[in-house]
Design an enzyme around this catalytic site. Structure first.
Site, PDB file in Angstrom:
ATOM      1  NE  ARG A   1     -63.751 -21.300  51.116  1.00 13.84           N
ATOM      2  CZ  ARG A   1     -63.330 -20.533  50.070  1.00 13.84           C
ATOM      3  NH1 ARG A   1     -63.158 -19.107  50.028  1.00 13.84           N
ATOM      4  NH2 ARG A   1     -64.254 -20.803  48.880  1.00 13.84           N
ATOM      5  CB  ALA A  24     -60.118 -18.263  41.874  1.00 13.79           C
ATOM      6  N   PRO A  59     -62.679 -12.352  39.198  1.00  9.79           N
ATOM      7  CG  PRO A  59     -61.194 -13.939  38.322  1.00  9.79           C
ATOM      8  CD  PRO A  59     -61.057 -12.977  39.231  1.00  9.79           C
ATOM      9  CG  ASN A  60     -65.985 -17.223  39.852  1.00 10.18           C
ATOM     10  OD1 ASN A  60     -67.211 -17.208  38.866  1.00 10.18           O
ATOM     11  ND2 ASN A  60     -64.751 -17.866  39.804  1.00 10.18           N
ATOM     12  CE1 TYR A  95     -66.231 -16.462  48.897  1.00 10.79           C
ATOM     13  CE2 TYR A  95     -67.069 -18.160  47.637  1.00 10.79           C
ATOM     14  CZ  TYR A  95     -66.241 -17.325  47.846  1.00 10.79           C
ATOM     15  OH  TYR A  95     -65.014 -18.150  47.721  1.00 10.79           O
ATOM     16  NE  ARG A 136     -61.483 -21.798  48.398  1.00 12.96           N
ATOM     17  CZ  ARG A 136     -61.446 -21.071  47.301  1.00 12.96           C
ATOM     18  NH1 ARG A 136     -61.591 -20.113  46.795  1.00 12.96           N
ATOM     19  NH2 ARG A 136     -62.632 -22.147  46.593  1.00 12.96           N
ATOM     20  CG  HIS A 193     -55.695 -18.732  45.685  1.00 11.77           C
ATOM     21  ND1 HIS A 193     -55.051 -17.603  46.753  1.00 11.77           N
ATOM     22  CD2 HIS A 193     -56.906 -17.908  45.536  1.00 11.77           C
ATOM     23  CE1 HIS A 193     -56.792 -17.436  47.806  1.00 11.77           C
ATOM     24  NE2 HIS A 193     -57.822 -17.940  46.644  1.00 11.77           N
ATOM     25  NE  ARG A 204     -68.222 -17.629  44.369  1.00  7.67           N
ATOM     26  CZ  ARG A 204     -67.275 -16.710  44.368  1.00  7.67           C
ATOM     27  NH1 ARG A 204     -67.282 -15.454  44.489  1.00  7.67           N
ATOM     28  NH2 ARG A 204     -65.488 -17.931  44.271  1.00  7.67           N
ATOM     29  CG  HIS A 208     -59.102 -12.378  50.162  1.00  8.59           C
ATOM     30  ND1 HIS A 208     -59.365 -12.679  48.876  1.00  8.59           N
ATOM     31  CD2 HIS A 208     -57.817 -12.289  50.379  1.00  8.59           C
ATOM     32  CE1 HIS A 208     -58.132 -12.903  48.380  1.00  8.59           C
ATOM     33  NE2 HIS A 208     -57.013 -12.353  49.388  1.00  8.59           N
ATOM     34  CG  LEU A 209     -66.343 -11.455  50.386  1.00  3.09           C
ATOM     35  CD1 LEU A 209     -67.143 -11.499  49.323  1.00  3.09           C
ATOM     36  CD2 LEU A 209     -66.948 -10.079  51.150  1.00  3.09           C
ATOM     37  CG  ASP A 225     -45.447  -8.722  37.956  1.00  2.00           C
ATOM     38  OD1 ASP A 225     -44.743  -8.575  38.589  1.00  2.00           O
ATOM     39  OD2 ASP A 225     -45.467  -9.526  36.156  1.00  2.00           O
ATOM     40  CG  ASN A 227     -61.949 -10.323  46.425  1.00  2.00           C
ATOM     41  OD1 ASN A 227     -61.291 -11.094  46.488  1.00  2.00           O
ATOM     42  ND2 ASN A 227     -63.847 -10.596  47.034  1.00  2.00           N
ATOM     43  CD  GLU A 237     -55.031  -9.890  47.941  1.00  2.00           C
ATOM     44  OE1 GLU A 237     -53.808  -9.836  47.686  1.00  2.00           O
ATOM     45  OE2 GLU A 237     -54.782 -11.254  49.183  1.00  2.00           O
TER      46      GLU A 237
END
Ligand code: DQA
Length: 147
Positions: free
Chosen positions: A107, A77, A10-11, A23, A111, A80, A18, A100-101, A87, A74, A98
């Site tokens: 943060r 959110a 998402p996002n 980011y 997070r 978290h 954004r 993350h930018l 699963d 990625n 995984e």
């Protein structure tokens, strides 16, 4: 040729406009273009998917079974709090990394927790868009050496 599914949650479709201070200014399409170029150099095929919906991401993870050899994700959110994505990754039993930018550890405290990381081969965080390419490199090494 090994195939890697590159998933964004998402996002991440909003990259480019954004929270640019967090980011950066690259759009998701820009990132996917450089990931595709890296994949070509590494001799990997890549497939991209982004969704703002948890179930759609889970369906795509399930579809990776038998159609992909590894996953770069990625989860945004969902990282978290989505036990369902965790699963799904565990279920397909593919090597997954995984990304993350941002450096999630400097943060907000919420997070600092990743419920998905324990089912991943590894995590790259805080290095910006190059993180996706580092993850691909790590998967290429994993395919070659099993590490
Ligand atoms: C993110 C970090 C998450 O905490 C956040 O919710 C995102 C992006 C990152 O790439 O830094 O959407 O995964």
């Amino acid at each position: 040729m090994k195939t890697v599914l590159v998933l964004n949650g998402p996002n991440l479709n909003a990259l480019g406009w954004r929270e640019q201070g967090v980011y950066g200014s690259m759009t998701l399409a820009d990132i996917e273009r450089s990931v595709a170029a890296s994949a070509e150099k590494l001799g990997l095929a890549v497939r991209f998917f982004q969704s703002n919906h948890e179930g759609a991401l889970i369906d795509e993870i399930h579809a990776a079974r038998g159609t992909a050899d590894g996953i770069v994700m990625n989860p945004g959110a969902f990282t978290h709090y989505s036990y369902a994505i965790r699963d799904a990754i565990a279920a397909v039993d593919l090597p997954a990394i995984e990304v993350h930018l941002s450096n999630v550890y400097k943060r907000e405290p919420f997070r600092h927790v990743s419920v998905t990381a324990p089912v991943m081969l590894g995590v790259v965080a805080g290095l910006g868009p190059i993180g996706y390419e580092l993850a691909l490199q790590a998967l290429a090494a994993h395919f070659e050496h099993g590490r």
